[in-house]
Design an enzyme around this catalytic site. Structure first.
Site, short mmCIF file in Angstrom:
data_model
loop_
_atom_site.label_atom_id
_atom_site.label_comp_id
_atom_site.label_asym_id
_atom_site.label_seq_id
_atom_site.Cartn_x
_atom_site.Cartn_y
_atom_site.Cartn_z
N HIS A 87 -8.94 6.98 -6.79
CA HIS A 87 -8.79 5.58 -7.24
C HIS A 87 -10.02 4.72 -6.92
O HIS A 87 -10.18 3.64 -7.48
CB HIS A 87 -7.50 4.96 -6.68
CG HIS A 87 -7.59 4.39 -5.31
ND1 HIS A 87 -7.13 5.03 -4.19
CD2 HIS A 87 -8.13 3.22 -4.86
CE1 HIS A 87 -7.35 4.28 -3.12
NE2 HIS A 87 -7.96 3.19 -3.50
N ASP A 133 -4.44 11.51 -5.73
CA ASP A 133 -5.54 10.58 -5.43
C ASP A 133 -6.60 11.30 -4.59
O ASP A 133 -6.69 11.12 -3.37
CB ASP A 133 -4.98 9.36 -4.70
CG ASP A 133 -5.97 8.22 -4.65
OD1 ASP A 133 -7.00 8.31 -5.34
OD2 ASP A 133 -5.72 7.23 -3.92
N GLY A 225 -10.50 -1.09 1.59
CA GLY A 225 -11.86 -0.68 1.96
C GLY A 225 -11.89 0.61 2.78
O GLY A 225 -12.93 1.24 2.93
N SER A 227 -9.95 3.14 1.97
CA SER A 227 -9.57 4.20 1.03
C SER A 227 -10.63 5.29 0.95
O SER A 227 -11.83 5.00 1.02
CB SER A 227 -9.39 3.62 -0.37
OG SER A 227 -8.15 2.98 -0.44
C1 4AZ Z 1 -6.52 -0.26 -0.13
O1 4AZ Z 1 -6.31 -1.21 -0.87
C2 4AZ Z 1 -5.49 0.11 0.87
N1 4AZ Z 1 -2.10 0.21 4.53
C3 4AZ Z 1 -5.69 1.20 1.67
C4 4AZ Z 1 -4.73 1.55 2.60
C5 4AZ Z 1 -3.58 0.83 2.71
C6 4AZ Z 1 -3.36 -0.26 1.92
C7 4AZ Z 1 -4.32 -0.64 0.99
C8 4AZ Z 1 -2.56 1.26 3.72
O2 4AZ Z 1 -7.58 0.36 -0.19
#
Ligand code: 4AZ
Length: 313
Positions: A87, A133, A225, A227
């Site tokens: 993603h 993902d 951020g 991710s």
């Molecule tokens: C994001 O938006 C995101 N709490 C990554 C992890 C989590 C929530 C949002 C988990 O990249």
């Protein structure tokens, strides 16, 4: 007697080479930190509720930059491959992507940028459910592995009972209330893995390709951020080696009570990774989950030393 001597000297060379190869293959093992001193204090608020860390504690962690801005986290699988989340790369091509590695401070002037040659998104990535993902990045040139750049191990095991001491790292935002703050120093937070059925109960639309992890106390979680970064754990029976169990993927907000973060379950994709990396001509080979490879290596070394001892005696 002389013939036996000649054969002995003839055998010594291949044996020495074999020993050299064995030592080298052991030296390049994944998931082993150069220093065993692992700081686990949890006092300063960061990632969400974590604290700053040094890259030497998580030397597989990399940042993925787009136009020199931090896009996502990632992890080193091998000198050629970085693992991240699909993603992160929606509508992006690889020409502006670069990987930063071996550093924990984004503001450092000596940052090394590594170009990306190929971006492989999972063909069944679902951008609504965030199922599958996962993404692979092939680098233009291999990384120089060192104490601050060490590949993370992967495992076929997803059973939560196997794992302990799980951590997530990232440069993602450290608070969501008020002004969103993005740290320059890499952050870490310790989380617990939860059973899939409990996760599925609190998080609707969780697929079998996902796992969830969080803490009893609210406010400790990965967030925007983070991710693409790795969720890493030790096996209960082997605390010296770090394995990537998950990839930071999504959540219903960050750090909310009884709402754990969601991660891509890496164990479900090892065959896909093997196939894709081989197809690209830079095969990634993961260590099978038996104690054998390491144990055999040790026994082979001992045996070879024994034979060399007999030969030189
Ligand atoms: C994001 O938006 C995101 N709490 C990554 C992890 C989590 C929530 C949002 C988990 O990249």
């Amino acid at each position: 007697m002389k013939g036996w001597r000649d054969r002995r000297t003839g055998l010594l060379l291949p044996l020495t080479l074999l020993l050299f190869w064995e030592h080298n293959s052991l030296a390049l093992i994944c998931g082993r930190l150069a220093s065993t001193r692992f700081q686990q204090q949890n006092n300063v608020s960061a990632i969400m509720g974590g604290n700053p860390t040094n890259i030497s504690e998580f030397p597989w962690h990399v940042g993925i930059m787009n136009h020199r801005n931090l896009l996502c986290g990632g992890s080193i699988l091998s000198e050629w491959w970085v693992l991240s989340a699909s993603h992160c790369f929606d509508q992006l091509n690889n020409s502006n992507l670069e990987v930063i590695h071996g550093r924990d401070d984004l503001s450092t002037k000596e940052m090394k940028y590594h170009k990306v040659d190929k971006l492989i998104l999972h063909p069944k990535f679902d951008d609504w459910l965030l199922d599958n993902d996962i993404a692979l990045l092939l680098l233009k040139s291999p990384l120089n592995l060192s104490i601050n750049r060490i590949p993370i191990c992967t495992s076929e095991i997803s059973d939560v009972q196997t794992w302990k001491n799980c951590w997530v790292t990232g440069w993602g935002i450290t608070n969501i209330s008020g002004i969103k703050t993005q740290p320059t120093k890499l952050q870490k937070v310790k989380v617990d893995l939860y059973r899939w059925d409990w996760c599925g109960y609190v998080l609707p639309l969780l697929t079998k390709n996902m796992l969830c992890a969080g803490t009893q106390n609210a406010g400790m979680d990965a967030c925007q951020g983070d991710s693409g970064g790795a969720l890493v754990c030790n096996k209960k029976r082997n605390i010296a080696t770090w394995y990537q169990v998950g990839i930071v993927s999504w959540g219903m907000g960050c750090g909310k009570e009884n709402l754990p973060g969601v991660y891509t379950k890496v164990s479900r994709y090892l065959k896909w990774i093997t196939k894709q990396t081989a197809k690209a001509g830079k095969p990634y080979v993961y260590e099978q989950d038996t104690a054998c490879p390491l144990v055999i290596s040790c026994w082979v070394i001992l045996f070879l030393y024994f034979v060399m001892f007999l030969l030189t005696w």
